[in-house]
Design a protein around this motif. Structure first.
Motif, short mmCIF file in Angstrom:
data_model
loop_
_atom_site.label_atom_id
_atom_site.label_comp_id
_atom_site.label_asym_id
_atom_site.label_seq_id
_atom_site.Cartn_x
_atom_site.Cartn_y
_atom_site.Cartn_z
N SER A 1 0.65 5.19 13.34
CA SER A 1 0.15 6.17 12.21
C SER A 1 1.63 7.19 12.00
O SER A 1 1.43 7.72 10.93
N TYR A 2 2.69 6.91 12.48
CA TYR A 2 3.91 7.50 11.99
C TYR A 2 4.61 6.96 11.07
O TYR A 2 5.61 7.13 10.27
N VAL A 3 4.17 5.63 10.69
CA VAL A 3 4.60 4.85 9.32
C VAL A 3 3.83 5.06 8.24
O VAL A 3 2.54 4.51 8.23
N PRO A 4 4.46 5.77 7.16
CA PRO A 4 3.55 6.15 6.02
C PRO A 4 3.09 5.10 5.25
O PRO A 4 2.20 5.36 4.42
N THR A 5 3.60 3.94 5.29
CA THR A 5 3.26 2.73 4.26
C THR A 5 2.81 1.59 4.79
O THR A 5 3.11 1.36 6.20
N ALA A 6 2.28 0.56 4.10
CA ALA A 6 1.73 -0.69 4.86
C ALA A 6 1.76 -1.89 3.97
O ALA A 6 1.90 -1.60 2.60
N LEU A 7 1.27 -3.02 4.48
CA LEU A 7 1.10 -4.30 3.79
C LEU A 7 -0.10 -4.84 3.99
O LEU A 7 -0.53 -4.97 5.51
N ARG A 8 -0.99 -5.02 3.26
CA ARG A 8 -2.32 -5.96 3.61
C ARG A 8 -2.10 -7.05 3.07
O ARG A 8 -2.08 -7.48 1.66
N VAL A 9 -2.39 -8.28 3.84
CA VAL A 9 -2.10 -9.51 3.52
C VAL A 9 -3.50 -10.15 3.60
O VAL A 9 -3.77 -10.51 4.66
N GLU A 10 -3.93 -11.00 2.59
CA GLU A 10 -5.23 -11.68 2.72
C GLU A 10 -5.14 -12.94 3.43
O GLU A 10 -4.16 -13.46 3.41
N VAL A 11 -6.05 -13.27 4.17
CA VAL A 11 -6.07 -14.52 5.17
C VAL A 11 -6.77 -15.45 4.32
O VAL A 11 -8.06 -15.39 4.28
N THR A 12 -6.39 -16.70 4.22
CA THR A 12 -6.95 -17.70 3.02
C THR A 12 -7.46 -19.01 3.97
O THR A 12 -8.17 -19.68 3.34
N ASP A 13 -7.09 -19.05 5.42
CA ASP A 13 -7.42 -20.10 6.06
C ASP A 13 -8.97 -19.97 6.33
O ASP A 13 -9.51 -19.03 6.71
N PRO A 14 -9.74 -20.89 5.87
CA PRO A 14 -11.44 -20.96 5.80
C PRO A 14 -11.99 -21.01 7.54
O PRO A 14 -12.76 -20.43 7.56
N ALA A 15 -11.08 -21.44 8.23
CA ALA A 15 -11.45 -21.48 9.84
C ALA A 15 -11.32 -20.26 10.66
O ALA A 15 -11.80 -20.02 11.52
N LEU B 1 1.00 -1.29 0.01
CA LEU B 1 -0.01 -0.08 0.18
C LEU B 1 1.04 1.22 0.06
O LEU B 1 1.72 1.44 0.82
N ASN B 2 0.46 2.23 -0.82
CA ASN B 2 1.38 3.61 -0.92
C ASN B 2 0.53 4.36 0.35
O ASN B 2 -0.49 4.09 0.76
N PRO B 3 1.12 5.66 0.44
CA PRO B 3 0.70 6.24 1.60
C PRO B 3 -0.80 6.64 1.43
O PRO B 3 -1.50 6.54 2.52
N ALA B 4 -1.43 6.98 0.43
CA ALA B 4 -2.68 7.28 0.23
C ALA B 4 -3.70 5.84 0.60
O ALA B 4 -4.85 6.05 1.39
N GLU B 5 -3.22 4.91 -0.01
CA GLU B 5 -4.10 3.71 0.22
C GLU B 5 -3.88 3.16 1.68
O GLU B 5 -4.86 2.76 2.20
N THR B 6 -2.87 3.42 2.26
CA THR B 6 -2.44 3.07 3.84
C THR B 6 -3.28 3.96 4.74
O THR B 6 -4.07 3.15 5.43
N VAL B 7 -3.63 5.01 4.53
CA VAL B 7 -4.57 6.06 5.14
C VAL B 7 -6.23 5.33 4.75
O VAL B 7 -6.97 5.29 5.88
N ALA B 8 -6.42 5.05 3.59
CA ALA B 8 -7.70 4.54 3.24
C ALA B 8 -7.85 3.18 4.13
O ALA B 8 -9.21 2.79 4.66
N TRP B 9 -7.00 2.31 3.77
CA TRP B 9 -7.29 0.97 4.44
C TRP B 9 -7.37 0.86 6.17
O TRP B 9 -7.84 0.06 6.79
N ARG B 10 -6.59 1.95 6.74
CA ARG B 10 -6.63 2.20 8.36
C ARG B 10 -8.20 2.75 8.60
O ARG B 10 -8.20 3.06 9.90
N THR B 11 -8.70 3.62 7.64
CA THR B 11 -9.89 4.16 8.04
C THR B 11 -11.10 3.95 7.23
O THR B 11 -11.89 2.83 7.84
N VAL B 12 -11.67 4.38 6.08
CA VAL B 12 -12.91 4.06 5.61
C VAL B 12 -13.04 2.68 5.03
O VAL B 12 -14.28 2.08 4.94
#
Length: 150
Positions: free
Chosen positions: A106-120, A83-94
């Motif tokens: 909040s002081y780290v401008p970038t992030a990683l979003r990882v899907e969880v595939t475990d059905p349980a 996630l770039n800085p704009a996407e980072t803010v969007a995924w932590r809020t709206v």
């Protein structure tokens, strides 16, 4: 394979100094010893709080993602989205899902979003504030690849 500590910015270390000085100035009304004690207590308490807040770690070790208190096997993780800085803010809020696991600073401008595939697991994704999202994504891909070859 990957190890990152989400330390607070250096400028934040002025906050314990400000807290100590404030408490010291409040207590100077009583006497100099009380002011000195308040100054020291404010400095120590503020520094301990900042150190604790900045001690969160993200690691990829032994085929698992360790983020804060969570330990997630790499096989249970799916696609990683840098996630770039704009996407980072969007995924932590709206865009945030209340069921998601989030280790955010909040002081780290970038992030990683990882899907969880475990059905349980009801957690849809893992959101991790990181200063090196691509390196973390690569480490997770490597951990999944190594886990499949075993």
């Amino acid at each position: 394979m990957y190890d990152e500590r989400l330390t607070v910015p250096r400028s934040w270390w002025l906050l314990p100094v400000a807290l100590g000085l404030t408490l010291g100035l409040i207590m100077i009304r009583f006497d100099a010893v009380a002011a000195l004690v308040a100054l020291v207590i404010g400095l120590v308490a503020g520094a301990a709080a900042l150190s604790s807040y900045g001690s969160a770690r993200i690691r990829v070790v032994q085929g698992s993602l360790v983020a804060g208190q969570a330990r997630i096997p790499a096989e249970a993780l799916g696609t990683a989205h840098v996630l770039n800085p704009a996407e980072t803010v969007a995924w932590r809020t709206v865009k945030a899902d209340p069921r998601a696991f989030m280790l955010l600073r909040s002081y780290v401008p970038t992030a990683l979003r990882v899907e969880v595939t475990d059905p349980a697991d009801p957690t849809p994704y893992v959101y991790l504030s990181t200063r090196s999202p691509q390196k973390l994504a690569d480490a997770l891909a490597e951990a999944r690849r190594v886990g499949r070859t075993k």
